[in-house]
Design an enzyme around this catalytic site. Sequence first.
Site, PDB file in Angstrom:
ATOM      1  CE  LYS A  30      -2.003  -1.065   3.937  1.00 52.54           C
ATOM      2  NZ  LYS A  30      -1.338  -2.337   4.240  1.00 52.54           N
ATOM      3  NE  ARG A  76      -4.719  -0.855  10.006  1.00 54.99           N
ATOM      4  CZ  ARG A  76      -3.613  -0.453   9.384  1.00 54.99           C
ATOM      5  NH1 ARG A  76      -3.503   0.765   8.939  1.00 54.99           N
ATOM      6  NH2 ARG A  76      -2.617  -1.281   9.201  1.00 54.99           N
ATOM      7  NE  ARG A  80       7.801  -2.817   6.091  1.00 50.33           N
ATOM      8  CZ  ARG A  80       6.502  -2.624   6.287  1.00 50.33           C
ATOM      9  NH1 ARG A  80       5.792  -1.975   5.373  1.00 50.33           N
ATOM     10  NH2 ARG A  80       5.911  -3.086   7.360  1.00 50.33           N
ATOM     11  NE  ARG A 126       6.406  -0.724   9.978  1.00 48.09           N
ATOM     12  CZ  ARG A 126       5.279  -0.604   9.259  1.00 48.09           C
ATOM     13  NH1 ARG A 126       5.290   0.088   8.133  1.00 48.09           N
ATOM     14  NH2 ARG A 126       4.168  -1.153   9.654  1.00 48.09           N
ATOM     15  NE  ARG A 132       1.835  -5.053  10.960  1.00 45.41           N
ATOM     16  CZ  ARG A 132       2.896  -4.930  10.154  1.00 45.41           C
ATOM     17  NH1 ARG A 132       4.034  -5.549  10.445  1.00 45.41           N
ATOM     18  NH2 ARG A 132       2.837  -4.191   9.079  1.00 45.41           N
TER      19      ARG A 132
END
Length: 214
Positions: free
Chosen positions: A8, A83, A122, A155, A166
Amino acid sequence: MGPPGVGKGTQAARLKTLLGVPHVSTGDILRASMQERSALGNEVRGFVESGRLVPDALMGELIGERLQREDAAPGFILDGFPRTLEQVATLERVTGRLGRPLDKVLMLVAPESEIVRRLSGRRTCPSCGSVYHLDSKPPKAAGICDACGATLVQRPDDTEAVIRERLRIYEEQTVPVANAYRERGILAVVDGTGDLDAVAERLTAGLGPVRERS
Ligand code: AP5
């Protein structure tokens, strides 16, 4: 919208240039406040780092304030909001007040194995927010941000246990949001697999014609 790690943020950063409107990422706003150690940052840290959602009331205030800023007057790309069904109602109130209804909801999808691969590889820049991937989008010099030279980090919510949490919360709380927009006829589901350009092309096609900006 779409599950964690589906792409996203990466794609919204491209769409922002194409459409000339700001990219409003609630995750980025929360992380910036955590980095500044502001009152908001201290309040949300526990939620964000464990992969839980920040309470709706707080998110509602945050998005209401952000969307009424001048740079959002011509339009905006929302990334990571709404969300929950309660956030859908909040957004409707805010966009109603601003006289700017949503044009389209784009939902990126990809298999869970690909999502876990993307999130575990990531790396992000704590200074300017640029996003990299060890395999698919490596920085020119290992561990260093191409844009600003800062040292890249992983992260804290990109560990395997938090990624699973998540994904669970996404299924439970955010899939109903997609269903609500599907019923309203403004949801486009877009295949998020393949390289960055292929996904960008599909997203632009999914966007369809958008209202002319004044
Ligand atoms: P947020 O930052 O919104 O996290 P998220 O939704 O989990 O999404 P991510 O940022 O992890 O992933 P992404 O889809 O943007 O993927 P990316 O482009 O980076 O939210 C974080 C937390 O904040 C939440 O858990 C919650 O606590 C809180 N929060 C935020 N909004 C909230 C709200 N509304 N209400 C309550 N709480 C809220 O891509 C991932 C990786 O894949 C990158 O390395 C990228 O380079 C790579 N990649 C991307 N596309 C491709 C591709 N096509 N091929 C190969 N690699 C790719």
